[in-house]
Scaffold this motif. Sequence first.
Motif, PDB file in Angstrom:
ATOM      1  N   GLU A 156       0.889  -1.199  -0.093  1.00  0.00           N
ATOM      2  CA  GLU A 156       0.149   0.055   0.018  1.00  0.00           C
ATOM      3  C   GLU A 156       0.864   1.138   0.102  1.00  0.00           C
ATOM      4  O   GLU A 156       1.706   1.252   0.795  1.00  0.00           O
ATOM      5  CB  GLU A 156      -0.830   0.002   1.319  1.00  0.00           C
ATOM      6  CG  GLU A 156      -2.006  -1.049   1.236  1.00  0.00           C
ATOM      7  CD  GLU A 156      -2.757  -1.077   2.568  1.00  0.00           C
ATOM      8  OE1 GLU A 156      -2.555  -0.120   3.425  1.00  0.00           O
ATOM      9  OE2 GLU A 156      -3.811  -1.881   2.570  1.00  0.00           O
TER      10      GLU A 156
ATOM     11  N   TYR B 115      -2.583   5.719  -0.301  1.00  0.00           N
ATOM     12  CA  TYR B 115      -3.155   5.640   0.920  1.00  0.00           C
ATOM     13  C   TYR B 115      -2.354   6.362   1.720  1.00  0.00           C
ATOM     14  O   TYR B 115      -1.111   6.582   1.978  1.00  0.00           O
ATOM     15  CB  TYR B 115      -2.523   4.173   1.409  1.00  0.00           C
ATOM     16  CG  TYR B 115      -3.124   2.924   0.561  1.00  0.00           C
ATOM     17  CD1 TYR B 115      -4.319   2.353   1.176  1.00  0.00           C
ATOM     18  CD2 TYR B 115      -2.934   2.408  -0.594  1.00  0.00           C
ATOM     19  CE1 TYR B 115      -5.302   1.114   0.511  1.00  0.00           C
ATOM     20  CE2 TYR B 115      -3.471   1.318  -1.158  1.00  0.00           C
ATOM     21  CZ  TYR B 115      -4.501   0.842  -0.598  1.00  0.00           C
ATOM     22  OH  TYR B 115      -5.229  -0.216  -1.216  1.00  0.00           O
TER      23      TYR B 115
ATOM     24  N   TYR C 166      -7.801   5.606   2.469  1.00  0.00           N
ATOM     25  CA  TYR C 166      -7.385   5.418   1.169  1.00  0.00           C
ATOM     26  C   TYR C 166      -7.954   6.399   0.082  1.00  0.00           C
ATOM     27  O   TYR C 166      -9.175   6.730   0.288  1.00  0.00           O
ATOM     28  CB  TYR C 166      -7.979   3.754   0.527  1.00  0.00           C
ATOM     29  CG  TYR C 166      -7.710   3.718  -0.807  1.00  0.00           C
ATOM     30  CD1 TYR C 166      -6.364   3.729  -1.383  1.00  0.00           C
ATOM     31  CD2 TYR C 166      -8.946   3.383  -1.944  1.00  0.00           C
ATOM     32  CE1 TYR C 166      -5.966   3.422  -2.657  1.00  0.00           C
ATOM     33  CE2 TYR C 166      -8.381   3.036  -3.475  1.00  0.00           C
ATOM     34  CZ  TYR C 166      -7.137   3.283  -3.675  1.00  0.00           C
ATOM     35  OH  TYR C 166      -6.681   2.728  -4.862  1.00  0.00           O
TER      36      TYR C 166
END
Length: 699
Positions: free
Chosen positions: A52, A173, A167
């Motif tokens: 992420e 993110y 997000y």
Amino acid sequence: MVVPFAGTAGVGARDAATWFDEQPSDLDTAGVAQRSRILAADGSLIATFYSENRVDVPFARIAPVMRQAVVAIEDSRFYEHGALDSKGTVRALVTNVGSGEVQQGGSGITQQYVKNLLISQADTPAGKAEAQALTPARKLRELKYAVAMEKRYSKDEILRRYLNIAYYGAGAYGVEAAAQRYFGIPAARLDLNQAALLAGVIRYPYAYDPIEHPDVARQRRDTVLARMAQLRLISPETAAETAAGPLELHPKTFRSGCVTSKAPFFCDYVQREILTNPVFGSTAAKREKLLKTGGLTIRTTLDTQTQRAAQKAVDRHVPRRNSARKAAAEALVEPGTGRIKGMAVDRALGPNKERGKTWINFAADADHGASIGMQSGSTFKVFTLAAALEQDMPFGTRITAPGSYTPTGFRDCKGRRVGDPDASLGNSADGEGGRSFTLVTGTHHSVNTFFLELEHEVGLCDTVKMAERLGMRQANGKPLEQYPSFTLGFNSVSPLRLAAAYAAFGARGRYCRPVAITSITGPDGKGRKVPSARCKQVLDKGVADAVNHVLQGVLTKGTAAGMGIGRPAAGKTGTVDNFSAAWFAGYTPDLASAVWVGDPRGGYRYPMTDLCMDGECYGEVFGATIPAPIWQDTMEGALRGRPAGDFHRPPGFYFSLGSGEEAPKRPKRKTPAKKPGDGKKKRGDPPAAADPKPRKRAA
């Protein structure tokens, strides 16, 4: 809300209240995935790794207008209520559970942070599904956690955590990654337009993605601006003026991995170091998770000037998509520290089936690049030379080099006889046999039979042990094989290990294991253990000085004459049997390098004879033909503007039989027959004292 699920209205409600008030034992706010960065020695970015794309930032590094915009649109009473915004939560719970889908989002910021945290910490698809399930049990769990969060952290800290975990679409993110993704700026510099856009994206990041759906994203931004005006955070005029303007996106892509790195094979080496070394985790899965989610800052040894020079040199002499499909690789190591300063391959990092690309790092061993190595040729003669000098042989020591050599009387380090009385090893250049050479002239002219005789005199085992003390092993990780032709370089090794060995000579006998990482710190600023170079004095300084003295002449009088770099330097050419590959290993007191050139498809099947490559044609490719010019160009560029170190004079007893510089007369070379490509441009024909090719080993 608790009563319907608590059993009885009296005792059940009391017990439920107690349950809510208790701190949950499994509450863990750690483990939020953050991207890791690999940095060069000067702090420049080499690559990022992530599952992420997130960078956690402190409250002060988030623009105040961004904080205001999120609170306004997500939870305007955030600073007034506790963990539970009862009005919004009850309304959302009844509506969503009744319909079976999310129709309203009444959760406050604290609850949303908890939900995102639980999703982020889930390691399996089932765990993530459970964290998002539309059930009263999940909602009650979130509320219990939210109560605990409100007791543990301030409102500002909860908001910071929420902004960092949410997000924002397009693979971003957290607010820092989102600001960089959409606008190319840090979160601290967000203005009203940008903040309103990002705040609006959070609710439905896929639907409001401004890159994919700019019109919908703009409408959502205007909704946020209107809400901010309604709450008197901005004036109606400011809201209207901002809404009238464009989104002003400046998208910036962050790719995970080494493929787009400016130093892709060094990057891949660092990645493999982390993924294969138990110091970074007991299992491969833990090590990969650490790299992709640990938010590490990995500082490395890479010198950007050296890396640019090396990549430019290998690409110039062996172009990536050359017509002959040859390849080149180079590794550079700092003497006395083991720090890898550069690593270049004349390929892009990518699928081997695509021309000009490879996943194999030809510069490294198998455990750091999947390469099984290449035969080293005459570069291994330096270990026999060093063993002889360690046994106090003077420079003027003379040995007769026969025209051919039958390897008999050799024993390996276990005392076993090795060799083949029916085999015959010889020299490649006419007239080299049947004469005597000194340690100096035999090395300068790289005479095969001279070194076989020298190896027999000093002992095969002593030669092997010398190489092992200097860090040499096969690229597949196995010990060096021991046969009489050891000195001719039949063992398959990597440029990196060879560069580290030669660096030890430049460091006056101090060997250091190659290292690529100088430090690793986590998001909390705490350092982690990194592999050590384990530097050790493995050779007497005087012996190393003597080796340096001899190898300097290779660049002035020997097989690499004319390959000097304008400062004290030493080196050794290497040509592998049947011209299947060619090497050059050279160094100064400040930098060592090893260069390999060959054919990834197999050197014996595709030898470098009568080679034409993108308009450049060569007869037979020796170590001085292509590898040495790559080394020369690299070293000149890497050391430009940097002070020059000097070698030390060797002890006087090495001159007890003279300097050893007497050069035997050499017969004229025969005029070669005309070969294909003779009408084309040629360069790199071997000098009169050409580096001889080693023969295959005698088993």
